[in-house]
Write an enzyme that holds these catalytic residues in place. Sequence first.
Site, PDB file in Angstrom:
ATOM      1  N   ARG A 133       0.823  -1.214   0.000  1.00  0.00           N
ATOM      2  CA  ARG A 133       0.000   0.000   0.000  1.00  0.00           C
ATOM      3  C   ARG A 133       0.853   1.258   0.000  1.00  0.00           C
ATOM      4  NH1 ARG A 133      -0.751  -3.865   3.044  1.00  0.00           N
ATOM      5  NH2 ARG A 133      -2.582  -5.207   2.939  1.00  0.00           N
ATOM      6  N   LYS A 181     -14.685   0.107  -3.322  1.00  0.00           N
ATOM      7  CA  LYS A 181     -14.964   0.017  -1.881  1.00  0.00           C
ATOM      8  C   LYS A 181     -14.385   1.203  -1.117  1.00  0.00           C
ATOM      9  CE  LYS A 181     -14.293  -1.228   2.489  1.00  0.00           C
ATOM     10  NZ  LYS A 181     -13.309  -0.647   3.437  1.00  0.00           N
ATOM     11  N   ASP A 191     -17.419  -4.431   1.695  1.00  0.00           N
ATOM     12  CA  ASP A 191     -16.209  -5.188   1.997  1.00  0.00           C
ATOM     13  C   ASP A 191     -16.608  -6.646   2.248  1.00  0.00           C
ATOM     14  OD1 ASP A 191     -17.491  -4.905   4.445  1.00  0.00           O
ATOM     15  OD2 ASP A 191     -15.616  -5.189   5.514  1.00  0.00           O
TER      16      ASP A 191
END
Length: 326
Positions: free
Chosen positions: A200, A242, A261
């Site tokens: 990430r 999402k 989710d």
Amino acid sequence: MQKDQNQDGRGVHSSAGQGTPRNEAGCEDWIQREIPAPLYDLKTTLTSGQAFRWNETPAGWEGVVAGQWMRLTQGEGTILALTQPGRRSLALLRCYLQSDMDWEAILRTFPPDQPLKRALQECLGLRVLRQEPWECLASFILSSTKQIIQIRQIVAKLCKRFGDPVIVPAGVDPAYSFPSAARLARVSEADLRACGMGFRAKYLSSTARLIDSGSFDLDRVAVSPLIQAREMLRSLPGVGPKIADCVLLFGYDFPQAFPIDVWVRRALQDLYFRAEPVSLPELARFSEAHFGPYGGYAQQYLFHWLRTQAPGKSSSSRQAGRTRTL
DNA sequence: AACCAGGACACAA
DNA sequence: TTGTGTCATGGT
């Protein structure tokens, strides 16, 4: 009403580098104030996976909103807030907590189906916060396939390393602001990765740089219609359907946004389509049509209800990940 | 010690 | 448009 100026990247004194707060510990004043908040369950709201920076202490819930340290405690139909006597902290907090919202009117917009009614009963007092867009966006970029406890740890590290120390009462653990996009844009991807965020890191880095450079304007999301606002956010690296809806729901004024989710998917599948497996895009279309203009709030009830269920109580919840035909 | 987590992305069909 | 493997990391 929702126009609190968050210090996100663009503009504001982010390059000044205030360093340490001027006041030494013990020299500043703190006052306790009372915020009217009927039908508001503070603990449930702060632990429902919307915000990741609130810590429970014996004295109350401690966190940082818009660069200001605060301690919140639950009262009778109120929330007590310990803040600095500064001018804006109270208005800031009422916006953040969304405590002035006519909650009963929102509840009346929900479809009267049995699963939702039950979730509402179990989680009465759960509310939706209005966080600062940048902090919300960055936090949820870090959230993908991470448990909430881990997201909290990553965000805490990020703030400790790259945020600025904020003023706290004497004897309280040090606290830090959420680092601005401008700040994170100047951090190497490797240094971000050292906070434990894995793949990430490149998403957060790229997004921070797009915002810092002015290529992406977070303020423009707020004044766009839902569909466009969603598209804009999805154009950012690391932001899919999402996470985009999480940011729209928790960081802006888009109560219809409906993030799906793994938990919400499970809830929808088990509660509304018990018969046969339904694809994710299909569930998304169903939700948009079924839950109404405040669907995102309904989503939060379903999420928190299922997540706080005793594991094994629900029928097919545990191994629902694999598409095993019964 | 496997399994899973508030997913996104490139790529295949 | 919808379905699959890959991507790091650590909690349970």
